[in-house]
Design a protein around this motif. Structure first.
Motif, PDB file in Angstrom:
ATOM      1  N   LEU A   1      -0.486   1.908  10.348  1.00  0.00           N
ATOM      2  CA  LEU A   1      -1.199   2.500   9.221  1.00  0.00           C
ATOM      3  C   LEU A   1      -0.322   2.564   7.979  1.00  0.00           C
ATOM      4  O   LEU A   1      -0.769   2.234   6.874  1.00  0.00           O
ATOM      5  N   ASP A   2       0.911   3.006   8.157  1.00  0.00           N
ATOM      6  CA  ASP A   2       1.800   3.143   7.005  1.00  0.00           C
ATOM      7  C   ASP A   2       2.018   1.806   6.312  1.00  0.00           C
ATOM      8  O   ASP A   2       1.965   1.715   5.077  1.00  0.00           O
ATOM      9  N   ASN A   3       2.238   0.765   7.091  1.00  0.00           N
ATOM     10  CA  ASN A   3       2.509  -0.538   6.497  1.00  0.00           C
ATOM     11  C   ASN A   3       1.242  -1.207   5.972  1.00  0.00           C
ATOM     12  O   ASN A   3       1.307  -1.977   5.002  1.00  0.00           O
ATOM     13  N   MET A   4       0.107  -0.915   6.585  1.00  0.00           N
ATOM     14  CA  MET A   4      -1.146  -1.430   6.022  1.00  0.00           C
ATOM     15  C   MET A   4      -1.453  -0.762   4.691  1.00  0.00           C
ATOM     16  O   MET A   4      -1.860  -1.424   3.730  1.00  0.00           O
ATOM     17  N   LEU A   5      -1.237   0.549   4.623  1.00  0.00           N
ATOM     18  CA  LEU A   5      -1.478   1.246   3.361  1.00  0.00           C
ATOM     19  C   LEU A   5      -0.492   0.784   2.292  1.00  0.00           C
ATOM     20  O   LEU A   5      -0.832   0.725   1.113  1.00  0.00           O
ATOM     21  N   TYR A   6       0.728   0.441   2.718  1.00  0.00           N
ATOM     22  CA  TYR A   6       1.726  -0.044   1.765  1.00  0.00           C
ATOM     23  C   TYR A   6       1.292  -1.368   1.137  1.00  0.00           C
ATOM     24  O   TYR A   6       1.467  -1.587  -0.069  1.00  0.00           O
ATOM     25  N   MET A   7       0.704  -2.255   1.945  1.00  0.00           N
ATOM     26  CA  MET A   7       0.400  -3.605   1.478  1.00  0.00           C
ATOM     27  C   MET A   7      -1.068  -3.825   1.114  1.00  0.00           C
ATOM     28  O   MET A   7      -1.397  -4.807   0.461  1.00  0.00           O
ATOM     29  N   VAL A   8      -1.972  -2.933   1.538  1.00  0.00           N
ATOM     30  CA  VAL A   8      -3.391  -3.167   1.303  1.00  0.00           C
ATOM     31  C   VAL A   8      -3.729  -3.117  -0.185  1.00  0.00           C
ATOM     32  O   VAL A   8      -4.725  -3.700  -0.630  1.00  0.00           O
TER      33      VAL A   8
ATOM     34  N   LEU B   1       3.401  14.630  13.210  1.00  0.00           N
ATOM     35  CA  LEU B   1       2.101  15.179  12.826  1.00  0.00           C
ATOM     36  C   LEU B   1       2.049  15.458  11.321  1.00  0.00           C
ATOM     37  O   LEU B   1       1.034  15.189  10.669  1.00  0.00           O
ATOM     38  N   ILE B   2       3.136  15.987  10.767  1.00  0.00           N
ATOM     39  CA  ILE B   2       3.198  16.222   9.328  1.00  0.00           C
ATOM     40  C   ILE B   2       3.029  14.902   8.570  1.00  0.00           C
ATOM     41  O   ILE B   2       2.269  14.812   7.593  1.00  0.00           O
ATOM     42  N   GLY B   3       3.724  13.874   9.023  1.00  0.00           N
ATOM     43  CA  GLY B   3       3.627  12.576   8.365  1.00  0.00           C
ATOM     44  C   GLY B   3       2.224  12.008   8.407  1.00  0.00           C
ATOM     45  O   GLY B   3       1.714  11.487   7.401  1.00  0.00           O
ATOM     46  N   LEU B   4       1.565  12.093   9.573  1.00  0.00           N
ATOM     47  CA  LEU B   4       0.196  11.583   9.686  1.00  0.00           C
ATOM     48  C   LEU B   4      -0.768  12.378   8.799  1.00  0.00           C
ATOM     49  O   LEU B   4      -1.684  11.797   8.194  1.00  0.00           O
ATOM     50  N   THR B   5      -0.568  13.682   8.720  1.00  0.00           N
ATOM     51  CA  THR B   5      -1.430  14.513   7.883  1.00  0.00           C
ATOM     52  C   THR B   5      -1.297  14.133   6.405  1.00  0.00           C
ATOM     53  O   THR B   5      -2.297  13.960   5.689  1.00  0.00           O
ATOM     54  N   VAL B   6      -0.055  13.965   5.956  1.00  0.00           N
ATOM     55  CA  VAL B   6       0.178  13.591   4.558  1.00  0.00           C
ATOM     56  C   VAL B   6      -0.382  12.200   4.283  1.00  0.00           C
ATOM     57  O   VAL B   6      -0.998  11.955   3.228  1.00  0.00           O
ATOM     58  N   MET B   7      -0.196  11.276   5.220  1.00  0.00           N
ATOM     59  CA  MET B   7      -0.736   9.923   5.041  1.00  0.00           C
ATOM     60  C   MET B   7      -2.256   9.935   4.982  1.00  0.00           C
ATOM     61  O   MET B   7      -2.869   9.161   4.231  1.00  0.00           O
TER      62      MET B   7
ATOM     63  N   GLY C   1       4.768   7.960   0.307  1.00  0.00           N
ATOM     64  CA  GLY C   1       6.203   7.909   0.583  1.00  0.00           C
ATOM     65  C   GLY C   1       6.696   9.152   1.288  1.00  0.00           C
ATOM     66  O   GLY C   1       7.545   9.084   2.187  1.00  0.00           O
ATOM     67  N   LEU C   2       6.149  10.310   0.904  1.00  0.00           N
ATOM     68  CA  LEU C   2       6.498  11.565   1.575  1.00  0.00           C
ATOM     69  C   LEU C   2       6.071  11.525   3.038  1.00  0.00           C
ATOM     70  O   LEU C   2       6.837  11.895   3.942  1.00  0.00           O
ATOM     71  N   GLY C   3       4.837  11.085   3.293  1.00  0.00           N
ATOM     72  CA  GLY C   3       4.361  10.991   4.665  1.00  0.00           C
ATOM     73  C   GLY C   3       5.155  10.005   5.488  1.00  0.00           C
ATOM     74  O   GLY C   3       5.477  10.256   6.666  1.00  0.00           O
ATOM     75  N   SER C   4       5.518   8.874   4.886  1.00  0.00           N
ATOM     76  CA  SER C   4       6.287   7.854   5.605  1.00  0.00           C
ATOM     77  C   SER C   4       7.667   8.358   5.997  1.00  0.00           C
ATOM     78  O   SER C   4       8.186   8.007   7.060  1.00  0.00           O
ATOM     79  N   ALA C   5       8.284   9.158   5.118  1.00  0.00           N
ATOM     80  CA  ALA C   5       9.615   9.677   5.406  1.00  0.00           C
ATOM     81  C   ALA C   5       9.621  10.515   6.685  1.00  0.00           C
ATOM     82  O   ALA C   5      10.629  10.567   7.396  1.00  0.00           O
TER      83      ALA C   5
ATOM     84  N   LEU D   1      -8.839   3.099   6.948  1.00  0.00           N
ATOM     85  CA  LEU D   1      -7.475   3.495   7.319  1.00  0.00           C
ATOM     86  C   LEU D   1      -7.370   5.006   7.512  1.00  0.00           C
ATOM     87  O   LEU D   1      -6.664   5.476   8.411  1.00  0.00           O
ATOM     88  N   ALA D   2      -8.087   5.782   6.687  1.00  0.00           N
ATOM     89  CA  ALA D   2      -8.059   7.237   6.824  1.00  0.00           C
ATOM     90  C   ALA D   2      -8.658   7.677   8.152  1.00  0.00           C
ATOM     91  O   ALA D   2      -8.146   8.602   8.807  1.00  0.00           O
ATOM     92  N   VAL D   3      -9.736   7.023   8.580  1.00  0.00           N
ATOM     93  CA  VAL D   3     -10.374   7.369   9.853  1.00  0.00           C
ATOM     94  C   VAL D   3      -9.427   7.079  11.018  1.00  0.00           C
ATOM     95  O   VAL D   3      -9.276   7.892  11.942  1.00  0.00           O
ATOM     96  N   VAL D   4      -8.774   5.922  10.977  1.00  0.00           N
ATOM     97  CA  VAL D   4      -7.822   5.581  12.042  1.00  0.00           C
ATOM     98  C   VAL D   4      -6.661   6.576  12.060  1.00  0.00           C
ATOM     99  O   VAL D   4      -6.199   6.998  13.126  1.00  0.00           O
ATOM    100  N   CYS D   5      -6.197   6.976  10.885  1.00  0.00           N
ATOM    101  CA  CYS D   5      -5.117   7.961  10.789  1.00  0.00           C
ATOM    102  C   CYS D   5      -5.552   9.302  11.387  1.00  0.00           C
ATOM    103  O   CYS D   5      -4.788   9.952  12.109  1.00  0.00           O
ATOM    104  N   LEU D   6      -6.772   9.699  11.110  1.00  0.00           N
ATOM    105  CA  LEU D   6      -7.296  10.955  11.662  1.00  0.00           C
ATOM    106  C   LEU D   6      -7.366  10.894  13.182  1.00  0.00           C
ATOM    107  O   LEU D   6      -6.981  11.849  13.868  1.00  0.00           O
ATOM    108  N   ILE D   7      -7.833   9.788  13.721  1.00  0.00           N
ATOM    109  CA  ILE D   7      -7.918   9.626  15.174  1.00  0.00           C
ATOM    110  C   ILE D   7      -6.527   9.691  15.811  1.00  0.00           C
ATOM    111  O   ILE D   7      -6.320  10.322  16.853  1.00  0.00           O
ATOM    112  N   ASP D   8      -5.555   9.040  15.165  1.00  0.00           N
ATOM    113  CA  ASP D   8      -4.190   9.054  15.690  1.00  0.00           C
ATOM    114  C   ASP D   8      -3.625  10.471  15.681  1.00  0.00           C
ATOM    115  O   ASP D   8      -2.949  10.891  16.634  1.00  0.00           O
TER     116      ASP D   8
END
Length: 490
Positions: free
Chosen positions: A51-58, A110-116, A140-144, A202-209
């Motif tokens: 998800l992080d890398n897809m959001l980075y490049m999408v 969990l914090i990272g996924l929430t921010v993403m 970037g905050l979520g990815s960190a 991407l947000a839906v997949v992030c929520l499921i994860d």
């Protein structure tokens, strides 16, 4: 008759409910088994990295066209927008690494996924440059948190070097897939469904994860960090010469990819008159050699673990040679080969050196991995923070040919530095507080407990689990540790 039938139905229902309860209990016990827990953790982490890398490049095919009618100075603003994620990630990583060392890996994930998730939602509904910039920085905050804790969690749960290399290789494959499939994914959905749809998906997949993490791993009820040793501060890891060499290699090997992503499309359009779909798909074929590189490195590392440094050095030479040949390409088909070479080389470097970081922490510091993988994330972020800003200036002032020759030369010249790692396999492990507190019947829960596993395996093989190349701990040391532990328990 009716009473008998009712009684029979009631008994049948009771039996079925009992069977279902037993199966549910068995399933629950199975899910709690260490092997299943590790696989679930690997799936959760891989999805987060994807998800992080897809959001980075999408946003690559979406944002330039979307902002074309909104702002002036488009090239500069797009460059700053693309770099903002890596810049904030670079600034936050030293703090997130320390935080991860203190609280464990699952809560920061969990914090990272929430921010993403919130970042992706903001992307979907943003209507101006300022909001897009905020969403990109928030990512970037979520990815960190998500990237660092995820990779560290894998290193912690997969204790044997061969298993760790394989698990990290799978994670790297998801990173590559996310980066390379995101531009066509975003471009196609943007063309036929509008800007919001790619980000909503991407947000839906992030929520499921995130829900899977909450329900399966249960981060707030996890107490595995109790009485764990305190990790080595990141500034001490940065001055470790071995870790510094690895961090430098991770930065240098990613420079060609980071610098080409914002510049290659314009070069393709001006030199080979490429179409939009060619510019969007030029990186996609590189996914397959990247996976091949991961697979080859994992297999070679399992057979020849003492040559990890060589696989990384070879990858850097391949990256350098491929980068130098890009300006000579005249057609789309010719360009595919060096791009595949770059991604193949990056796979060799990453797959060889990421497990090496965990091993260096095991043998030279304390087996806590938040800070060391925060340092790895900083290495990547340095390359991707400079890429959108520096690469454009180099092309403008010196030319695209000089950019590629310079990147190739830097990779080739840095490769010999990895010779410093050639004797890493012979290092002896350190002894942390956690290792001393283990009792004979404890099962290892992560790399805090690696030495216990090494002791057990050493009795059978005479060697430790750290790459199968470390001498076993002397019996006098392990016996005195048992006596000390027994006295503590009493």
């Amino acid at each position: 008759m009716d009473t008998g039938e009712s009684s029979g139905l009631a008994k049948s229902a009771a039996v079925k409910l009992s069977e279902m309860g037993e199966k549910t209990k068995q399933f629950g016990n199975k899910m709690k088994a260490p092997d299943h827990q590790r696989r679930i953790i690997l799936v959760i982490v891989c999805v987060a990295l994807l998800l992080d890398n897809m959001l980075y490049m999408v946003i690559v095919p979406i944002i330039p066209d979307y902002l074309a009618d909104l702002e002036d100075n488009l090239d500069v603003q797009i460059g700053v927008l693309f770099a903002s994620k890596a810049i904030l990630q670079l600034l936050v990583n030293p703090l997130s690494g320390t935080f991860i060392d203190r609280v464990g890996y699952d809560i920061p994930l969990l914090i990272g996924l929430t921010v993403m998730f919130f970042s992706t939602c903001i992307f979907a509904f943003a209507e101006n440059y300022a909001t897009l910039f905020f969403a990109r920085s928030l990512q970037g905050l979520g990815s960190a948190f998500a990237d660092t804790s995820g990779i560290a969690m894998i290193a912690d749960k997969y204790t044997e070097e061969s298993e760790r290399s394989k698990a990290l290789g799978i994670a790297l494959a998801f990173i590559s897939f996310g980066s390379l499939v995101a531009p066509p994914f975003g471009g196609i959905l943007y063309e036929f469904a509008g800007k919001r749809v790619p980000f909503i998906v991407l947000a839906v997949v992030c929520l499921i994860d995130g829900i899977l993490l909450l329900t399966v791993i249960k981060p707030f009820s996890n107490r595995t960090r109790d009485n764990m040793p305190v990790g080595t501060p990141i500034y001490k890891l940065m001055i470790d010469p071995y870790i510094a060499v690895v961090a430098g290699a991770l930065t240098v090997c990613n420079i060609p990819l980071a610098f080409l992503e914002p510049t290659i499309a314009n070069w393709m359009e001006s030199t080979m008159h490429s179409s939009k779909w060619e510019m969007g798909l030029c990186w996609l074929p590189a996914f397959f050699p990247h996976v091949l590189g991961v697979y080859m490195t994992v297999k070679l590392a399992a057979k020849y673990p003492n040559l990890q440094w060589f696989y990384g050095a070879l990858g850097m030479v391949i990256i350098g040679a491929s980068s130098c040949t890009i300006p000579a390409c005249k057609t789309f088909g010719q360009l595919i080969a060096p791009l595949c070479g770059i991604c193949f080389g990056i796979a060799l470097v990453d797959t060889a050196l990421l497990p090496t970081l965990a091993f260096l922490v095991d043998v030279r510091h304390v087996s806590v991995y938040g800070s060391v993988y925060a340092l790895a994330d900083i290495s990547y972020s340095v390359a991707y923070a400079m890429g959108p800003i520096v690469a454009g200036n180099i092309v403008h002032n010196y030319g695209f040919v000089q950019l590629n020759l310079g990147m190739g030369l830097v990779n080739v010249l840095y490769a010999p530095a990895l010779l410093l790692l050639r004797n890493v396999c012979q290092m002896k492990p350190s002894y942390s507080e956690r290792e001393n507190l283990l009792v004979n019947d404890d099962e290892p829960e992560g790399l805090y407990d690696t030495m216990k596993m090494e002791e057990r395996r050493g009795k059978k093989k005479g060697y430790s689990s750290a790459g199968d190349c470390l001498p076993n701990v002397p019996e006098s040391i392990t016996e005195s540790s048992r006596i000390w532990t027994h006295s503590v328990r009493i």
